[in-house]
Design a protein around this motif. Structure first.
Motif, PDB file in Angstrom:
ATOM      1  N   ASP A  74      61.060  36.661  28.270  1.00 54.01           N
ATOM      2  CA  ASP A  74      62.107  35.661  28.058  1.00 54.01           C
ATOM      3  C   ASP A  74      61.555  34.241  28.181  1.00 54.01           C
ATOM      4  O   ASP A  74      62.196  33.284  27.755  1.00 54.01           O
ATOM      5  CB  ASP A  74      63.244  35.865  29.067  1.00 54.01           C
ATOM      6  CG  ASP A  74      64.031  37.134  28.798  1.00 54.01           C
ATOM      7  OD1 ASP A  74      64.274  37.425  27.608  1.00 54.01           O
ATOM      8  OD2 ASP A  74      64.388  37.841  29.753  1.00 54.01           O
ATOM      9  N   GLN A  93      59.169  28.297  25.746  1.00 54.87           N
ATOM     10  CA  GLN A  93      60.561  28.526  25.381  1.00 54.87           C
ATOM     11  C   GLN A  93      61.147  29.487  26.413  1.00 54.87           C
ATOM     12  O   GLN A  93      60.593  30.556  26.663  1.00 54.87           O
ATOM     13  CB  GLN A  93      60.656  29.145  23.980  1.00 54.87           C
ATOM     14  CG  GLN A  93      62.057  29.532  23.546  1.00 54.87           C
ATOM     15  CD  GLN A  93      62.914  28.334  23.200  1.00 54.87           C
ATOM     16  OE1 GLN A  93      62.389  27.281  22.833  1.00 54.87           O
ATOM     17  NE2 GLN A  93      64.224  28.470  23.331  1.00 54.87           N
ATOM     18  N   CYS A  94      62.260  29.087  27.012  1.00 51.35           N
ATOM     19  CA  CYS A  94      62.888  29.913  28.052  1.00 51.35           C
ATOM     20  C   CYS A  94      64.253  30.361  27.554  1.00 51.35           C
ATOM     21  O   CYS A  94      65.171  29.545  27.388  1.00 51.35           O
ATOM     22  CB  CYS A  94      63.014  29.121  29.348  1.00 51.35           C
ATOM     23  SG  CYS A  94      63.636  30.106  30.734  1.00 51.35           S
ATOM     24  N   ASN A  95      64.398  31.656  27.354  1.00 48.21           N
ATOM     25  CA  ASN A  95      65.613  32.204  26.750  1.00 48.21           C
ATOM     26  C   ASN A  95      66.511  32.845  27.807  1.00 48.21           C
ATOM     27  O   ASN A  95      66.292  33.981  28.242  1.00 48.21           O
ATOM     28  CB  ASN A  95      65.253  33.231  25.679  1.00 48.21           C
ATOM     29  CG  ASN A  95      64.461  32.617  24.535  1.00 48.21           C
ATOM     30  OD1 ASN A  95      64.651  31.452  24.197  1.00 48.21           O
ATOM     31  ND2 ASN A  95      63.553  33.379  23.950  1.00 48.21           N
ATOM     32  N   LYS A 102      71.599  29.836  28.014  1.00 52.77           N
ATOM     33  CA  LYS A 102      71.025  28.847  27.106  1.00 52.77           C
ATOM     34  C   LYS A 102      69.559  29.143  26.834  1.00 52.77           C
ATOM     35  O   LYS A 102      68.850  29.661  27.703  1.00 52.77           O
ATOM     36  CB  LYS A 102      71.151  27.430  27.692  1.00 52.77           C
ATOM     37  CG  LYS A 102      72.568  26.933  27.873  1.00 52.77           C
ATOM     38  CD  LYS A 102      72.549  25.519  28.439  1.00 52.77           C
ATOM     39  CE  LYS A 102      73.962  24.987  28.662  1.00 52.77           C
ATOM     40  NZ  LYS A 102      73.939  23.613  29.231  1.00 52.77           N
ATOM     41  N   ASN A 103      69.121  28.793  25.648  1.00 48.18           N
ATOM     42  CA  ASN A 103      67.700  28.826  25.311  1.00 48.18           C
ATOM     43  C   ASN A 103      67.169  27.400  25.360  1.00 48.18           C
ATOM     44  O   ASN A 103      67.618  26.547  24.590  1.00 48.18           O
ATOM     45  CB  ASN A 103      67.493  29.427  23.924  1.00 48.18           C
ATOM     46  CG  ASN A 103      67.942  30.874  23.849  1.00 48.18           C
ATOM     47  OD1 ASN A 103      68.050  31.548  24.868  1.00 48.18           O
ATOM     48  ND2 ASN A 103      68.209  31.351  22.651  1.00 48.18           N
TER      49      ASN A 103
END
Length: 423
Positions: A74, A93-95, A102-103
């Motif tokens: 993630d 990128q943190c999903n 939120k991404n």
């Protein structure tokens, strides 16, 4: 005679050219070496992530975001930002794992320990590798001492340390762990984090509005809020290169920076000094809130004196600490705890006012015509309180200049909005 003179002139010219060439080669070599030391590559960064995940799978590191980085993916590496000063700074990128639902972009940080002193704990364990009760007490004492010596803040008991600085329940985690010695791994992971001044400062002061949020950790790695400045994280546009028509936005940024100045002076147990004031050390989060990106540059006065080692001195310059100007007690011949300039003076000189030598326009360029002359004078009074432009400033900016500057910037925002309304 003329032949000798010609040969002599030719020899002198040859010597000068050779000297210049050698100097040029030296400078170029130095630049190349510096760039090489600070540059980073995506390949090297991916290898770093792989090593971290191998350590996690081998139960050698722990943290709330290890699973997100190494298993669920993630948190996905995007690119490296820099390796300056021994730091590793990566963009990811943190999903859904940093901001719920939120991404978002995030920053992965840690320190490269090569060449930097780090003393492991080496605590006593049982045969199953779990810590003894005595070792837990020792860990608590060592961590409290480290935190207090750096921040002058006393966290308290071992449970408080983990809840505040690791953001996981220590007891619950150890009970639920599927392998022996999990408490040892956690303690060692946290110890590595606490030996990084930036992480320690951000954790202890995480409620401060100008400190980027820490989302979580994995071993000695911590993941923080993304608040790009432009240059620092290789993103654009920079908050300091706004166009002429965006005065309201720049005035708002300036007001936030002034608010940070005031907070550094009054919101902590002792004043904090910002000793590396430059545009790339400020960033904007997703809500357009100003953050200080390099908290390594924030120092309590007592910490600065400790780092200075109370040296002997004959001049004030010998007591300077990075950009923070010190004071020498000439009669006693030693540095004393007296900062002769303040955060406000540094901000005005290094952020608000243009600098011709490096083409920096200053944050407050192109103000509304109605306040231009008054603003220019106020900024001069702020940056050079003794009318000593071009000299090292060792005089604090008067408090009234601060409030006049705040009032003028607020008024300028109203003027700009009125001009838009009637234009």
């Amino acid at each position: 005679m003329r032949i000798i003179r010609c040969r002599l002139n030719r020899l002198i010219k040859t010597s000068i050219c050779a000297t210049l060439l050698i100097s040029l080669v030296f400078v170029v070599s130095l630049v190349v070496l510096t760039v090489k030391e600070n540059q980073c590559s995506n390949e090297e960064s991916l290898h770093f992530i792989e090593e971290l995940c191998e350590a996690y799978k081998s139960h050698n590191v722990e943290g709330r975001l290890c699973e997100a980085i190494c298993q669920s993916k993630d948190i996905i590496f995007q690119k490296c930002a820099n390796y300056r000063g021994g730091k590793v700074v990566l963009l990811a990128q943190c999903n859904g794992r940093c901001e719920e639902g939120k991404n978002v972009m995030a920053v992965i940080k840690t320190r490269r320990w090569e060449g930097h002193h780090f003393e492991p704990l080496n605590l006593g364990t049982h045969s199953n590798k779990s810590l003894t009760a005595e070792s837990l007490k020792i860990a608590k004492t060592l961590m409290n001492d480290l935190i207090y010596s750096t921040t002058k803040v006393n966290i308290g008991g071992i449970q408080d340390i983990f809840e505040k600085l690791w953001e996981m329940d220590f007891t619950s985690f150890v009970k639920s762990a599927r392998y022996p010695g999990a408490d040892t791994v956690v303690i060692e992971s946290l110890w590595k984090l606490l030996n990084q001044d930036e992480y320690l400062f951000m954790s202890v002061n995480k409620d401060s509005h100008f400190i980027p949020k820490i989302y979580g950790t994995c071993g000695g790695v911590y993941v923080t809020e993304y608040a790009p400045s432009g240059e620092n994280l290789n993103s654009s546009p920079s908050i300091f290169t706004a166009k002429k028509g965006l005065w309201v936005e720049r005035a708002d940024i300036a007001l936030q920076i002034l608010d940070i100045c005031q907070s550094l002076d009054i919101d902590f147990h002792e004043p904090l000094h910002f000793c590396d004031v430059k545009e790339e050390n400020f960033g904007l989060d997703s809500k357009k809130q100003v953050k200080i990106l390099d908290t390594d540059s924030l120092f309590y006065d007592t910490s600065m004196m400790k780092d200075l080692g109370d040296p002997k001195c004959k001049t004030h310059q010998e007591c300077d600490f990075f950009d923070c100007r010190g004071w020498c007690d000439i009669q006693k011949g030693k540095c004393v705890s007296k900062r002769t300039n303040n955060n406000l003076q540094n901000i005005c000189e290094d952020i608000f006012i243009p600098r011709a030598h490096n083409f920096y326009t200053g944050l407050l360029f192109y103000p509304p015509d109605e306040i231009a002359a008054e603003l220019k004078q106020l900024l001069e009074d702020c940056a050079y309180p003794n009318k000593n432009k071009g000299e090292i400033v060792r005089t604090p900016t008067p408090t009234e200049v601060f409030w006049k500057l705040v009032a003028l910037l607020k008024r300028s925002k109203s003027l700009t909005k009125q001009n838009r309304k009637y234009s």
